[in-house]
Design an enzyme around this catalytic site. Sequence first.
Site, mmCIF file in Angstrom:
data_model
loop_
_atom_site.group_PDB
_atom_site.id
_atom_site.type_symbol
_atom_site.label_atom_id
_atom_site.label_comp_id
_atom_site.label_asym_id
_atom_site.label_seq_id
_atom_site.Cartn_x
_atom_site.Cartn_y
_atom_site.Cartn_z
ATOM 1 N N GLU A 1 1.697 29.051 -10.011
ATOM 2 C CA GLU A 1 1.790 30.473 -10.303
ATOM 3 C C GLU A 1 1.848 30.646 -11.819
ATOM 4 O O GLU A 1 0.845 30.863 -12.449
ATOM 5 C CB GLU A 1 3.008 31.081 -9.597
ATOM 6 C CG GLU A 1 2.991 32.592 -9.660
ATOM 7 C CD GLU A 1 3.364 33.275 -8.351
ATOM 8 O OE1 GLU A 1 3.663 32.591 -7.377
ATOM 9 O OE2 GLU A 1 3.340 34.514 -8.324
ATOM 10 N N GLU B 1 15.019 31.992 -7.985
ATOM 11 C CA GLU B 1 14.178 33.146 -7.660
ATOM 12 C C GLU B 1 14.814 34.036 -6.592
ATOM 13 O O GLU B 1 14.726 35.252 -6.643
ATOM 14 C CB GLU B 1 12.821 32.643 -7.137
ATOM 15 C CG GLU B 1 11.866 33.739 -6.709
ATOM 16 C CD GLU B 1 10.484 33.188 -6.379
ATOM 17 O OE1 GLU B 1 10.379 31.986 -6.078
ATOM 18 O OE2 GLU B 1 9.515 33.959 -6.438
HETATM 19 C C1 BGC Z 1 6.378 36.115 -8.507
HETATM 20 C C2 BGC Z 1 7.362 37.169 -8.877
HETATM 21 C C3 BGC Z 1 6.616 38.456 -8.929
HETATM 22 C C4 BGC Z 1 6.178 38.727 -7.528
HETATM 23 C C5 BGC Z 1 5.563 40.059 -7.317
HETATM 24 C C6 BGC Z 1 5.900 36.409 -7.133
HETATM 25 O O1 BGC Z 1 5.060 35.470 -6.632
HETATM 26 O O2 BGC Z 1 6.931 34.847 -8.627
HETATM 27 O O3 BGC Z 1 8.310 36.857 -9.727
HETATM 28 O O4 BGC Z 1 7.223 39.496 -9.560
HETATM 29 O O5 BGC Z 1 5.369 37.690 -7.049
HETATM 30 O O6 BGC Z 1 4.987 40.160 -6.099
#
Ligand code: BGC
Length: 960
Positions: free
Chosen positions: A510, A810
Amino acid sequence: MPTSLSKAFRAFVKLSFICCLFVFAVQAQSDLRPLHLRVEYKTNAFVDAARPRFSWELQSAVPNQVQTARQILVAGSVTLLSNEKADIWNSGKVLSGAVNQVEYAGKALASNKTYYWKVRSWDKNGKAGPWSEPAYFSTGLLQQSDWKAEWIGYDVNALSVNKNYHLPPCPYLRKETAINGTIKKANLYVTALGLYEFYINGRRVGDDYFAPGWTDYNKRVYYSAYDVTGDLKNGKNAFGAILSTGWYAGYLGYALLVGSPVTHSFYGKVPLLKAQIEIEYNNGKKELIYTDASWKAATGAILEADILNGETYNADLEPEGWKRAGFDDAAWKQVQTYPAKAALPLQLYPGNPVKIIEEITPVSIKEKSGKYIVDMGQNFSGVVRLKAKGKKGDTIVIKYGEMLHLDGNVMTENLRKARATDTYIFKGDANGETWMPRFTYHGFQYVEINGLKTKPAVKDITGIVMSSATPVAGRFETDNEMLNRLYKNIVWTQRSNYFDIPTDCPQRDERLGWTGDAQIYMRSAAFNSDIAAFHTKWITDLNDAQWPSGAYPVYAPLPVGANGRAAIRSSDTFSPGWAEAGIICPYNIYKMYGDTRIIEQSWPYMLKYMAFLEKRSKGSHYFAEGSFEDFNPKGGFGDWLSVGRKTPPDMLATMYYNYCALLMAEMAGALGNTNDADHFTDLSQKIRKAFASHYTDADGKLKTNAAAYGDGKGYVDGHLGFSGHTQTAYANAVYLKILSPENLMKAGQYLSALVRNNNNQLSTGFLGFKPLLPALSATGNSNMAYTLIQDTAYPSLGFEVVNGATTIWERWNSFTRDKGFENNAGMNSFNHYAFGAVCEWMFQNMAGIQPVDAGFKTFMIKPEITDSGIHYTSAVYHSIHGKIAAFWKKDSASLKLQVTIPVNTRATVYLPAANTGAILCNGKPVVNSTDILLKRKKDQRYTIVEAGSGTYEFTIALHY
Ligand code: BGC
């Protein structure tokens, strides 16, 4: 700076200092001394702005000291400057208190030059202080036509044999040139489409990694500049570079995971180099050495290198001596030139480059069925440097993970499709071999090493911590060890994710510049580090990524496919709470650093976004009629990863719309644009009115009835179960300033009741947690905010700490003892700064340091001191005006508050005692103190004082 020049410069600095002392002695000048001179937020660096901005901090032993006037001299040489012959700019004495954001207004600056400057200030009595020590700045290549270099590359895509991933080897490029004459100065200007390392005569230039950073390479490419005078020699010189695909041609984001038609090579297929060395000889002659068709290319030891997937290095394939003159490159191929790229605009890298900011050693190494599991003791971004012995062809494979499974194996499932694996193949050196990958990075605490014949010693493995090198600005400590660890975790998470762009996470497939995360966390980040340059760079990325509709994207940079949609599939192109980063981030730069240029530059984009919101609000399919629809842009992720009842995204959208209108009004005011200021103030009033009538009950309660949300039956995007009566809704309503004063206090009561009824615990996600503690504080519920920050039960940040976290997770439930890693398959990062946004509350409320005027020209120190079990808090924030400190300590009899206020600023200090008789300032009754101004008491709980520069200690008798 070359050694000869830096020696001369240092000698000059010394001499000026002695002169200053002398002058001071004979003239009894003011002691007001400018220090920490910077241009465009950087010390003695390269800049490419036509009107660069100067800043300095002031030092004086005199309390309440200010600058009433200043003079800046800029000269083309050290000697001219020391003789006060400012051939480039003499600002003259300017009556002004500004010590930062002071724009250069001298002769037009030329490319590839070094300018020397100094400044002096006049004090509150109109007396001049000494000149500062001299500083300098150098200019880059200011005109595109200054570039003679061509884009060159070596297409080795056909060599990628890997089945799962397309990972070609790294091209090596080289050139030898003779230099005849004594060099006065030589600067290197270098960039790549992809990543590069550049070498001169065997030595790597600079200590930056991941240059030139990630931008929308179709719109701009950044170059770096280095003084390489000391690297060149008379006779044959060798220039070399290694290229890697990087963000330009490598794998990005979760494209593989979601089956995107494009997974790599988003901007181009072949990494390219462009470099130009500008040499000036002592006799005034000039010469250019640059990349063109005459350079040669080959491949070497780096068989694969990809940010997400890792590096593979076969030491035996490294062409011995290729970086030095005299190497036989007869077998090397001619490079290709890429004239089609010639028009790409090149600019100097405005941010703080990624560097190795620390090296750490493992805390344990354990053997496990033939492999070694190394615990670095800290989750971080970077790589490992390994020292080992092996026979030629022996191979070690290194994997990275953030956590261990219960069986002691490294947990890698949460990396999803990121291979994150490095491989080293020995050449068989009997003395051992040392290696670290350079074109990849990982987010990890644990390393699994396969293929080693003997157990490595701790000294053989080094954790290489990498981050954008933003200067440290903050320090925070309390008497609560859990909180101290939490603060450390926040800082480590920031270091891990401020990596050229603000990423969501550093480990999985990501690592994108998610806008929601960035805007939520940015104020917190600013207390920890000087992020002015870093975020200026990313705000440009964000503006570059604005959709034609005016919407800011959900992440930036945003590789866009041929069909105009994000090439990494994103669930939406617009999301309230995310998109507003385009307004909130420039605002934060303005508020924290007094920077109005960022507003000017972003203004057209911001206006376009506001127009988008306006348009989007109208004619919604959710509300067929009525005025409310005019003020609700709807949509988006809502309170992402919330653990409570869901708050309707449409409601959050309206709150954010209002917040943007308010920030736009304030920023328009800062630009002196009263029309826009009035327009946005008016817009905010309308949004607030519409919000109140649509979402608020007569008793100020945010509606719980479904009819208020989504389709009018409570369904939002097909889902039911939303409610406006949530912690997230009230916290945002307070923080985003959408409530009337009466409803504000009521919201505080509902909010605290919701927390209380939830076992004194949070029930929010990303959007809800950031404002939760500030909203409690703002509505007189500080005690409850303290309860939440000290909570160690699930869900809380303390829960992570007591479970051994060294960074911020997270999810609240990234790991729980009973359910383990239940979210791994989806997304589960252990290094995600979003919930670290509580750091803003720690500095602004616990320590009480809050800006009033932009750039902390005036500020507040209003610590919240409660009976919550915290007995002392100590915070330091190095503002653009200098060091601000706030320390408080409480025992049963008294409270001590010590504050440091920088020269040329004023602070309003809130002392938590109504009775002035109970307060001493620097040992004297506060009423008698002449250094401070006792203000009228607005609030019965406080005595309010105003003070200028100095350090003050207030002692308050608690049972007076
Ligand atoms: C990210 C987040 C992001 C989110 C929004 C995720 O995959 O890691 O931090 O804000 O997607 O959908």
